[in-house]
Design a protein around this motif. Sequence first.
Motif, mmCIF file in Angstrom:
data_model
loop_
_atom_site.group_PDB
_atom_site.id
_atom_site.type_symbol
_atom_site.label_atom_id
_atom_site.label_comp_id
_atom_site.label_asym_id
_atom_site.label_seq_id
_atom_site.Cartn_x
_atom_site.Cartn_y
_atom_site.Cartn_z
ATOM 1 N N LYS A 1 -13.742 -108.077 18.153
ATOM 2 C CA LYS A 1 -14.010 -106.517 17.776
ATOM 3 C C LYS A 1 -12.800 -106.023 16.693
ATOM 4 N N ASN A 2 -13.141 -106.117 15.564
ATOM 5 C CA ASN A 2 -12.293 -105.550 14.450
ATOM 6 C C ASN A 2 -12.574 -103.958 14.632
ATOM 7 N N PRO A 3 -11.523 -103.334 15.285
ATOM 8 C CA PRO A 3 -11.718 -101.702 15.180
ATOM 9 C C PRO A 3 -12.059 -100.915 13.815
ATOM 10 N N GLY A 4 -11.609 -101.474 12.842
ATOM 11 C CA GLY A 4 -11.827 -100.836 11.458
ATOM 12 C C GLY A 4 -13.160 -100.923 10.975
ATOM 13 N N ILE A 5 -13.595 -102.549 11.238
ATOM 14 C CA ILE A 5 -14.930 -102.704 10.851
ATOM 15 C C ILE A 5 -15.994 -102.047 11.642
ATOM 16 N N ALA A 6 -15.639 -102.145 13.021
ATOM 17 C CA ALA A 6 -16.558 -101.405 14.055
ATOM 18 C C ALA A 6 -16.873 -100.030 13.719
ATOM 19 N N ALA A 7 -15.965 -99.479 13.205
ATOM 20 C CA ALA A 7 -16.075 -97.833 13.080
ATOM 21 C C ALA A 7 -16.908 -97.630 11.856
ATOM 22 N N LEU A 8 -17.099 -98.703 10.968
ATOM 23 C CA LEU A 8 -17.839 -98.456 9.824
ATOM 24 C C LEU A 8 -19.190 -98.862 10.070
ATOM 25 N N CYS A 9 -19.735 -99.480 11.230
ATOM 26 C CA CYS A 9 -21.048 -100.062 11.406
ATOM 27 C C CYS A 9 -21.651 -99.384 12.200
ATOM 28 N N GLU A 10 -23.084 -99.561 12.041
ATOM 29 C CA GLU A 10 -24.342 -98.946 12.701
ATOM 30 C C GLU A 10 -24.242 -99.748 14.105
ATOM 31 N N ASP A 11 -23.883 -101.048 14.185
ATOM 32 C CA ASP A 11 -23.911 -102.080 15.358
ATOM 33 C C ASP A 11 -23.334 -103.498 14.588
ATOM 34 N N PHE A 12 -22.707 -104.106 15.576
ATOM 35 C CA PHE A 12 -22.308 -105.443 15.542
ATOM 36 C C PHE A 12 -22.584 -106.506 16.466
ATOM 37 N N LEU A 13 -22.464 -107.509 16.181
ATOM 38 C CA LEU A 13 -22.508 -108.807 17.067
ATOM 39 C C LEU A 13 -21.262 -109.485 17.113
ATOM 40 N N LEU A 14 -20.686 -109.642 18.445
ATOM 41 C CA LEU A 14 -19.621 -110.584 18.609
ATOM 42 C C LEU A 14 -19.986 -112.084 18.885
ATOM 43 N N GLU A 15 -19.657 -112.539 17.908
ATOM 44 C CA GLU A 15 -20.223 -114.002 17.725
ATOM 45 C C GLU A 15 -19.332 -114.934 16.777
ATOM 46 N N LYS A 16 -19.286 -116.293 17.241
ATOM 47 C CA LYS A 16 -18.579 -117.130 16.020
ATOM 48 C C LYS A 16 -18.957 -116.988 14.806
ATOM 49 N N GLU A 17 -18.308 -117.053 13.691
ATOM 50 C CA GLU A 17 -18.818 -116.697 12.273
ATOM 51 C C GLU A 17 -19.283 -117.813 11.860
ATOM 52 N N THR A 18 -19.366 -119.082 12.692
ATOM 53 C CA THR A 18 -20.306 -120.317 12.005
ATOM 54 C C THR A 18 -21.416 -120.832 12.968
ATOM 55 N N GLU A 19 -21.896 -119.654 13.902
ATOM 56 C CA GLU A 19 -23.135 -119.720 14.434
ATOM 57 C C GLU A 19 -24.315 -119.335 13.583
ATOM 58 N N VAL A 20 -24.661 -120.205 12.824
ATOM 59 C CA VAL A 20 -25.771 -119.938 11.556
ATOM 60 C C VAL A 20 -26.943 -119.210 12.055
ATOM 61 N N GLU A 21 -27.371 -120.163 13.242
ATOM 62 C CA GLU A 21 -28.771 -119.680 13.482
ATOM 63 C C GLU A 21 -28.783 -118.126 14.377
ATOM 64 N N LYS A 22 -27.607 -117.887 15.068
ATOM 65 C CA LYS A 22 -27.475 -116.674 15.512
ATOM 66 C C LYS A 22 -27.427 -115.425 14.679
#
Length: 437
Positions: free
Chosen positions: A35-56
């Motif tokens: 959870k990057n706090p700067g990005i999280a603050a700008l988002c409606e919602d986020f998914l914490l997941e490995k960025e290479t999990e393409v299907e997810k």
Amino acid sequence: MNILLIGGGGREHAIAEGIKKSKHNPSLYAVMAKKNPGIAALCEDFLLEKETEVEKIVEYAKARKVEMAFVGPEAPLAAGAADALWEAGVLVVGPKKACAVIEFDKAWARNFMKKYGIEGCPAYEVFTEEGPAHAFIEKLGDVAVKPSGLTGGKGVKVMGDQLPDLEAAKAYTSELLEKGPVVIEERFIGEEFTLQAFVDGKNLAYFPAVQDHKRAYEGDLGPNTGGMGSYTDAGEILPFMLPEDIEKAKKIMQDTVRALYEETGKETGSGYQGILYGQFILTANGPKVVEFNARFGDPEAMNVIPLIETDFVEVMAAVANGTLDKLPVRFSRKATVCKYAVPAGYPDNPEKDSEVVVGDIGKASLYYASVYEKEGKVYTTGSRAIAVVGSADTIASAEEIAQRALENIKGNLFFRKDIGTADLIQKRIDHMKELRS
Ligand code: GLY
């Protein structure tokens, strides 16, 4: 409009800010590993997941009715995230795998440059065996040794203080060969600069040139890092460059995009769409290509994204729709200095899970990078933690803004005071003068 951002570093925080500034008032969603706090603050919602999990990633994009996506880092591009999102009906900024290969396979990239006669390619060869590799090192006498795959910018070593002699170059090559192919190439002497561009398959919109600082310590000493900080001048070139240098670099980028279209057009349909990052070294004989990357640089993104005056979401759509030729991309004429605060011991033995407290940063902008938020507090992960960017009419004023801000970020951190200072910039100018004379 719903937009998805993939990635959770400082670069992606700057991209998120660019997207949220749009007059189209987009709803932003993100996939990030921590959870990057700067990005999280700008988002409606986020998914914490490995960025290479393409299907997810695709599943999440569908669930959030995402119409357009920006893929920040190289790893998801190499895993085929852009291809999968396009297939799911999402417009994507970030090249498909067939084009992103220009970053994740250094041997492919050199063979491609050679095949299409692209300027700025060094004498090189690709090796899988020790004997011929050692013989080629002897033949060139002064080399750069590159693992062919992705290494987060830390695998390349050049002769000089990193590889003091031919024996050290051979030993490092042998070590790398145990893991995969190695590119051995002629070492260029000069000043490095980065040229980045939005690319829509055929057209390019260039950002101002940036100079990054790879070494961990002041005076360009110490181990290589992802980049400790970077600067731009108030215009498209840097103080040690001539206008013709940037024109030559732009031509190399343009020729590369054209060749990528020729090479992959049948497979991709559209060629290279995303950010093309050219790492150049300005030699006495003009700019030469160190490497291409398939994404914004980090820290370079934080210098240039805030300078974009054209609506960022409109530029993203032009990249994805192949209509960049109809949208002039404008930049404000400001100098910028970006400096990273990194954990004590970085990069070899960095302190992790150590609290960082941000005080008054004045006129600077702040970008969270490899940190995570827990119970309202921010902690280091071991990589570059927080970047600050000063922006002003001159590099000197921008540097002062960044420096003052860093003094008010508390934690067991360090940063390079010399980035953007008059002394270091003069050293670059003198170096180029000496090489050109
Ligand atoms: N700053 C170097 C890179 O992003 O590759």
